[in-house]
Design a protein around this motif. Structure first.
Motif, PDB file in Angstrom:
ATOM      1  N   GLY B 131     -39.728 -31.257 -38.349  1.00 41.73           N
ATOM      2  CA  GLY B 131     -39.682 -30.115 -39.254  1.00 41.73           C
ATOM      3  C   GLY B 131     -38.632 -29.064 -38.937  1.00 41.73           C
ATOM      4  O   GLY B 131     -38.801 -27.897 -39.283  1.00 41.73           O
ATOM      5  N   PHE B 132     -37.553 -29.469 -38.255  1.00 43.38           N
ATOM      6  CA  PHE B 132     -36.491 -28.514 -37.958  1.00 43.38           C
ATOM      7  C   PHE B 132     -35.227 -28.903 -38.704  1.00 43.38           C
ATOM      8  O   PHE B 132     -35.013 -30.076 -39.004  1.00 43.38           O
ATOM      9  N   ASP B 133     -34.385 -27.921 -38.949  1.00 44.66           N
ATOM     10  CA  ASP B 133     -33.059 -28.202 -39.440  1.00 44.66           C
ATOM     11  C   ASP B 133     -32.137 -28.213 -38.224  1.00 44.66           C
ATOM     12  O   ASP B 133     -31.920 -27.168 -37.615  1.00 44.66           O
ATOM     13  N   PRO B 134     -31.618 -29.398 -37.847  1.00 45.30           N
ATOM     14  CA  PRO B 134     -30.848 -29.471 -36.599  1.00 45.30           C
ATOM     15  C   PRO B 134     -29.653 -28.526 -36.595  1.00 45.30           C
ATOM     16  O   PRO B 134     -29.261 -28.028 -35.541  1.00 45.30           O
ATOM     17  N   ASP B 135     -29.057 -28.263 -37.760  1.00 43.86           N
ATOM     18  CA  ASP B 135     -27.882 -27.392 -37.776  1.00 43.86           C
ATOM     19  C   ASP B 135     -28.246 -25.931 -37.527  1.00 43.86           C
ATOM     20  O   ASP B 135     -27.475 -25.167 -36.989  1.00 43.86           O
ATOM     21  N   LYS B 136     -29.468 -25.588 -37.948  1.00 47.02           N
ATOM     22  CA  LYS B 136     -29.877 -24.191 -37.782  1.00 47.02           C
ATOM     23  C   LYS B 136     -30.447 -23.945 -36.385  1.00 47.02           C
ATOM     24  O   LYS B 136     -30.139 -22.949 -35.737  1.00 47.02           O
ATOM     25  N   VAL B 137     -31.316 -24.851 -35.941  1.00 39.19           N
ATOM     26  CA  VAL B 137     -32.059 -24.609 -34.704  1.00 39.19           C
ATOM     27  C   VAL B 137     -31.310 -25.131 -33.482  1.00 39.19           C
ATOM     28  O   VAL B 137     -31.448 -24.596 -32.386  1.00 39.19           O
ATOM     29  N   GLY B 138     -30.478 -26.162 -33.714  1.00 34.25           N
ATOM     30  CA  GLY B 138     -29.841 -26.853 -32.603  1.00 34.25           C
ATOM     31  C   GLY B 138     -29.133 -25.969 -31.599  1.00 34.25           C
ATOM     32  O   GLY B 138     -29.185 -26.217 -30.400  1.00 34.25           O
ATOM     33  N   SER B 139     -28.493 -24.917 -32.074  1.00 38.87           N
ATOM     34  CA  SER B 139     -27.703 -24.101 -31.158  1.00 38.87           C
ATOM     35  C   SER B 139     -28.507 -22.946 -30.560  1.00 38.87           C
ATOM     36  O   SER B 139     -28.024 -22.220 -29.702  1.00 38.87           O
ATOM     37  N   LYS B 140     -29.747 -22.774 -31.023  1.00 36.83           N
ATOM     38  CA  LYS B 140     -30.576 -21.683 -30.479  1.00 36.83           C
ATOM     39  C   LYS B 140     -31.084 -22.044 -29.088  1.00 36.83           C
ATOM     40  O   LYS B 140     -31.176 -23.209 -28.727  1.00 36.83           O
ATOM     41  N   SER B 141     -31.454 -21.004 -28.340  1.00 30.46           N
ATOM     42  CA  SER B 141     -32.106 -21.287 -27.069  1.00 30.46           C
ATOM     43  C   SER B 141     -33.558 -21.682 -27.362  1.00 30.46           C
ATOM     44  O   SER B 141     -34.226 -21.031 -28.156  1.00 30.46           O
ATOM     45  N   PRO B 142     -34.030 -22.764 -26.731  1.00 27.50           N
ATOM     46  CA  PRO B 142     -35.414 -23.175 -27.019  1.00 27.50           C
ATOM     47  C   PRO B 142     -36.415 -22.071 -26.665  1.00 27.50           C
ATOM     48  O   PRO B 142     -37.516 -22.040 -27.181  1.00 27.50           O
ATOM     49  N   LEU B 143     -35.999 -21.164 -25.780  1.00 25.11           N
ATOM     50  CA  LEU B 143     -36.938 -20.144 -25.322  1.00 25.11           C
ATOM     51  C   LEU B 143     -37.097 -19.015 -26.331  1.00 25.11           C
ATOM     52  O   LEU B 143     -37.990 -18.194 -26.222  1.00 25.11           O
ATOM     53  N   GLU B 144     -36.190 -18.991 -27.321  1.00 23.75           N
ATOM     54  CA  GLU B 144     -36.305 -17.934 -28.320  1.00 23.75           C
ATOM     55  C   GLU B 144     -37.201 -18.339 -29.490  1.00 23.75           C
ATOM     56  O   GLU B 144     -37.466 -17.527 -30.363  1.00 23.75           O
ATOM     57  N   LEU B 145     -37.647 -19.604 -29.483  1.00 26.02           N
ATOM     58  CA  LEU B 145     -38.498 -20.063 -30.582  1.00 26.02           C
ATOM     59  C   LEU B 145     -39.913 -19.523 -30.405  1.00 26.02           C
ATOM     60  O   LEU B 145     -40.294 -19.070 -29.329  1.00 26.02           O
ATOM     61  N   SER B 146     -40.692 -19.611 -31.481  1.00 24.93           N
ATOM     62  CA  SER B 146     -42.095 -19.179 -31.387  1.00 24.93           C
ATOM     63  C   SER B 146     -42.909 -20.263 -30.673  1.00 24.93           C
ATOM     64  O   SER B 146     -42.436 -21.371 -30.463  1.00 24.93           O
ATOM     65  N   GLY B 147     -44.143 -19.934 -30.326  1.00 23.93           N
ATOM     66  CA  GLY B 147     -44.989 -20.867 -29.575  1.00 23.93           C
ATOM     67  C   GLY B 147     -45.134 -22.221 -30.244  1.00 23.93           C
ATOM     68  O   GLY B 147     -44.931 -23.267 -29.633  1.00 23.93           O
ATOM     69  N   GLY B 148     -45.465 -22.207 -31.539  1.00 24.64           N
ATOM     70  CA  GLY B 148     -45.664 -23.458 -32.259  1.00 24.64           C
ATOM     71  C   GLY B 148     -44.370 -24.252 -32.372  1.00 24.64           C
ATOM     72  O   GLY B 148     -44.360 -25.479 -32.232  1.00 24.64           O
ATOM     73  N   GLU B 149     -43.264 -23.525 -32.581  1.00 26.34           N
ATOM     74  CA  GLU B 149     -41.966 -24.203 -32.685  1.00 26.34           C
ATOM     75  C   GLU B 149     -41.588 -24.847 -31.359  1.00 26.34           C
ATOM     76  O   GLU B 149     -41.057 -25.951 -31.325  1.00 26.34           O
ATOM     77  N   LYS B 150     -41.894 -24.137 -30.262  1.00 27.18           N
ATOM     78  CA  LYS B 150     -41.588 -24.696 -28.945  1.00 27.18           C
ATOM     79  C   LYS B 150     -42.291 -26.025 -28.764  1.00 27.18           C
ATOM     80  O   LYS B 150     -41.724 -26.991 -28.272  1.00 27.18           O
ATOM     81  N   ARG B 151     -43.565 -26.059 -29.172  1.00 30.41           N
ATOM     82  CA  ARG B 151     -44.308 -27.305 -28.986  1.00 30.41           C
ATOM     83  C   ARG B 151     -43.690 -28.428 -29.805  1.00 30.41           C
ATOM     84  O   ARG B 151     -43.492 -29.535 -29.322  1.00 30.41           O
ATOM     85  N   ARG B 152     -43.338 -28.115 -31.053  1.00 29.22           N
ATOM     86  CA  ARG B 152     -42.725 -29.150 -31.886  1.00 29.22           C
ATOM     87  C   ARG B 152     -41.392 -29.596 -31.300  1.00 29.22           C
ATOM     88  O   ARG B 152     -41.071 -30.784 -31.299  1.00 29.22           O
ATOM     89  N   LEU B 153     -40.644 -28.661 -30.758  1.00 25.78           N
ATOM     90  CA  LEU B 153     -39.344 -29.016 -30.184  1.00 25.78           C
ATOM     91  C   LEU B 153     -39.536 -29.932 -28.973  1.00 25.78           C
ATOM     92  O   LEU B 153     -38.807 -30.904 -28.796  1.00 25.78           O
ATOM     93  N   ALA B 154     -40.535 -29.609 -28.156  1.00 27.64           N
ATOM     94  CA  ALA B 154     -40.798 -30.447 -26.986  1.00 27.64           C
ATOM     95  C   ALA B 154     -41.149 -31.860 -27.422  1.00 27.64           C
ATOM     96  O   ALA B 154     -40.732 -32.850 -26.814  1.00 27.64           O
ATOM     97  N   ILE B 155     -41.923 -31.960 -28.509  1.00 25.74           N
ATOM     98  CA  ILE B 155     -42.286 -33.285 -29.009  1.00 25.74           C
ATOM     99  C   ILE B 155     -41.044 -33.990 -29.553  1.00 25.74           C
ATOM    100  O   ILE B 155     -40.851 -35.194 -29.328  1.00 25.74           O
TER     101      ILE B 155
END
Lengths: 262, 290, 187
Positions: B131-155
């Motif tokens: 559920g992410f847009d790689p172009d939008k989220v890809g360059s962000k720091s994973p630590l700046e994401l919200s809790g739920g987003e972090k979990r999805r990113l880890a998965i």
């Protein structure tokens, strides 16, 4: 992961378990002092006899102690060799450039090895017969005099006890992080040291992040409950010095005095 | 092609006063394409079981055979195993560490044999499916994401290698109902694509609605094993192992008590819904017949 | 969340002390990991850099002592010079962060680290020369022990510590050193 802890606390009811922690720690310091002063054959004999008594009175499993000493053998060997080769002596057996093999050096090497071995055994016994909380309260009692040189002793005691409480949680956390990264393909078996060092980054960064998160949560919880500093904390019930504990201090002080005199 | 566990026994810290048995002679086979639910009380050995399955703990006794090869055999290709089997631990968000989300998701592909293009394709797929847009989220720091987003990113980071087998330990703990449903849908989609999924959960609703087969563990043994419906239906045994009735199952029971004819084997929400539709459509007709 | 109260500093210090014990376990199983990678140095630096000199000092003492009491690593015989080294690291890192303000977080961190590392290693060498090996300690041994053997550790410290601190700031677990982005945004 817990297995690596050689001197882990084992509950029991031996004589050593029953000495109150602050007295035990103080005795421990006296023994260390005694070990440092030991330098005659009689002194060594007394030290060995004393150590044997301590081990017997603590009900410590002997194999565990032998194992921990055996694990230190390479370290002992290095110390011995370093001392025998680098001790500056007037009558060397063999001399080459800056290397001097001498009898004095070898004796010095044996001395150091002996002292370290005794200290390892004694500290192993100490940690096996004293719970971490016990050690904590012992340290807290012993650092009290530092108050007079304006050290915030209560604060320090609070920090130390929080640190000890964090250890099991953080071990578990680090184990989990390690496994998660291995499962993702992290590798540590590289031949090159620098590569292996860099492979630690995926472990260390998450470990710091999650432990600082815990610190953040705990400190917020403490502040929201009105904690402002350790000063006003109700002191723990003091354990009074019983006869056994006094005797242990006297015995260790006597040993220390003996080693200083001879 | 399967994961096969043969007579696995594991004890933590054997030979010390801290000895603790974790698994006692467990045998199990998981076939490709299955959706498995793994349940049991805390400390029943399920986490140990999945870690052994993933080759992260070497069992004291027994064999783990993945796709026909014993993973403890000398010279077994561990790197290959990591590409084949993904594991999502509880609270996987702790494993994020890279400076950008893209790099973090790419971490698992570091040692894979794929070409850079293929890797990039995999990474983008992992971003999109979670559920992410790689172009939008890809360059962000994973630590700046919200809790739920972090979990999805880890998965996403686990999915990037496109594992054949995916093991998840309590992946839905702490998710809100909407996020939970979305997540279970993601797992179903992955399963449709052929991924074998093994999920640990305490949540009877999630297991009832998701798993084809359910394994219930207790005290280091497999207590009950079978298709999900049968496991949940066997109330005496399930209660003993601490498996509660799913919400849908409980509602069905209440309806039955009030004389509404709902079939006994209703377990999941969708089944209950279907059953009720059928019931109310047939209501008049059935009354006529009696 | 990000304000550094004294309670928060105390708890972070406690966590760093605990990490002095936990992080070396990671390196367990690698021969001589302690002297090569110096894993215990990282939390002490972190504590000094983040919480200030007094906490860094406490971490430098308590970290190795607790670790030694619990595992026998480092051996008690090594404690005096190890404690000296770590105390200097924590203390100097904290003081330097107070003194150096270049408007660039990385630069501040690197300057503080370099000064702390150099002073710490020298101090440890002196202590070792004074008490441990009694007159047999030479410049060559210092170089081999504190410069050559531990270079991967120094490398780790230089790369890891700033990355960890930046990650903590990103994760909003500690306050930004120069929260200028927001101010500039407003102007």
């Amino acid at each position: 992961m817990m297995r690596q802890m050689a001197g882990r606390y084992i509950p029991g009811d031996s004589v050593l378990h029953n000495i109150i922690p602050s007295a035990k720690l103080f005795s421990f310091i006296l023994i260390i002092a005694a070990v440092i002063f030991t330098n005659t054959v009689v002194g060594y004999g007394a030290m060995v006899a004393f150590t044997v008594c301590v081990v017997l009175y603590s009900n410590t499993p002997i194999e565990g102690l032998i194992k921990s000493i055996a694990g230190m053998l390479p370290f002992f060997a290095v110390i011995f060799v370093m001392n025998s080769l680098f001790y500056s002596s007037d009558n060397p057996i063999w001399k080459f450039w800056f290397i001097t093999l001498s009898k004095e050096g070898m004796i010095q090497g044996l001395n150091v090895v002996f002292r370290i071995a005794i200290i390892i055994i004694i500290s192993g016994v100490l940690t096996q017969t004293t719970s971490t909380m016990g050690l904590m309260s012992g340290i807290e009692t012993l650092i009290k005099p530092l108050k007079y040189i304006r050290v915030p002793v209560e604060e320090v005691a609070m920090i130390l006890s929080v640190a000890l409480q964090f250890i099991p949680t953080l071990i578990e956390e680090s184990d989990k992080i390690k496994k998660a990264q291995i499962a993702r393909g992290a590798r540590f078996e590289s031949e090159k040291l620098s590569e292996r060092a860099m492979a630690m980054l995926p472990m260390i960064v998450p470990l710091f992040l999650s432990s600082f998160k815990r610190a953040d949560e705990l400190s917020m919880a403490m502040e929201s409950r009105g904690y402002r500093g350790a000063k006003g904390r109700t002191p723990k019930a003091r354990e009074s010095l019983d006869r056994l504990s006094v005797m242990s201090i006297i015995a260790c002080a006597a040993l220390c005095a003996l080693e200083v005199i001879i | 092609m399967s994961i096969e566990l043969k007579n696995i026994t594991h004890i933590y810290e054997p030979g010390t006063p801290f000895e603790a048995a974790a698994l006692n002679n467990v045998s199990l086979e998981i076939r490709e394409g299955e959706k498995i639910g793994l349940m049991g009380r805390t400390g029943c050995g399920k986490s140990t079981l999945i870690q052994i399955m993933a080759g992260l703990i070497k069992p004291l006794n027994g064999n783990v055979i993945i796709d026909g090869i014993d993973i403890d055999e000398e010279g077994y290709d561990r790197t290959g195993l990591r590409q084949k089997l993904g594991i999502v631990f509880q609270y996987p968000e702790v494993q994020l560490f890279e400076t950008t989300a893209y790099k973090d998701v790419a971490f698992g592909l570091k040692y894979s044999d794929l070409t850079p293009e293929e890797k990039d394709e995999n990474i983008r797929w992992a971003f999109e499916i979670t559920g992410f847009d790689p172009d939008k989220v890809g360059s962000k720091s994973p630590l700046e994401l919200s809790g739920g987003e972090k979990r999805r990113l880890a998965i996403a980071g686990v999915l990037a290698v496109r594992p054949k087998y995916l093991i998840l330990d309590e992946p839905i703990a702490g998710l809100d109902p909407v996020a939970r449903e979305k997540f279970l849908k993601l797992l179903r989609d992955l399963n449709e694509e052929g991924m074998t999924i093994i999920m640990i959960s305490h949540n009877a609703d999630a297991i009832a609605g998701f798993a084809d087969r359910t394994i219930v563990m207790s005290n280091g043994r497999i207590e009950i094993e079978g298709d999900t419906k049968t496991v949940f239906m066997d109330r005496p045994k399930a209660d003993e192992a601490g498996i509660s009735v799913s919400t849908a199952g409980r509602i069905a029971g209440m309806l039955r008590d009030r004389g509404i004819d709902v079939s006994e084997d209703v377990m999941s929400e969708s089944e209950l819904l279907k059953e009720l539709c059928v019931h109310f459509n047939n209501d008049n007709r059935s009354e006529d017949q009696t | 969340m990000s304000e550094m109260t004294s309670v928060k500093k105390s708890i972070i210090c406690a966590v760093c002390i605990a990490l002095c014990y936990v992080i070396p376990l990671f390196f367990h199983g690698i021969q001589n990991a302690g002297s090569i990678f110096c894993p215990m140095h990282i939390p002490v630096f972190m504590c000094g850099l983040i919480c200030g000199w007094s906490y860094g000092l406490l971490c430098g003492i308590a970290g190795p002592v607790i670790s030694s009491a619990l595992t026998g690593m480092p051996p008690i015989a090594y404690l005096p010079n190890m404690v000296t080294e770590l105390v200097i690291y924590g203390l100097v890192a904290g003081l330097m962060m107070k003194l150096v303000h270049t408007k660039n977080t990385y630069l501040d961190l690197y300057i503080s680290l370099v000064v702390a590392i150099v002073l710490g290693r020298i101090a440890a060498g002196i202590v070792r020369a004074l008490i441990f090996t009694q007159g047999t300690y030479s410049m060559a041994m210092w170089v081999s022990g504190y410069v050559i053997t531990s270079w991967p550790g120094t490398l780790i410290q230089f790369i890891f510590i700033p990355s960890i601190i930046m990650a903590l700031m990103k994760g909003r677990l500690i306050p930004e050193r120069y929260p200028k982005l927001q101010i500039e945004g407003r102007n």
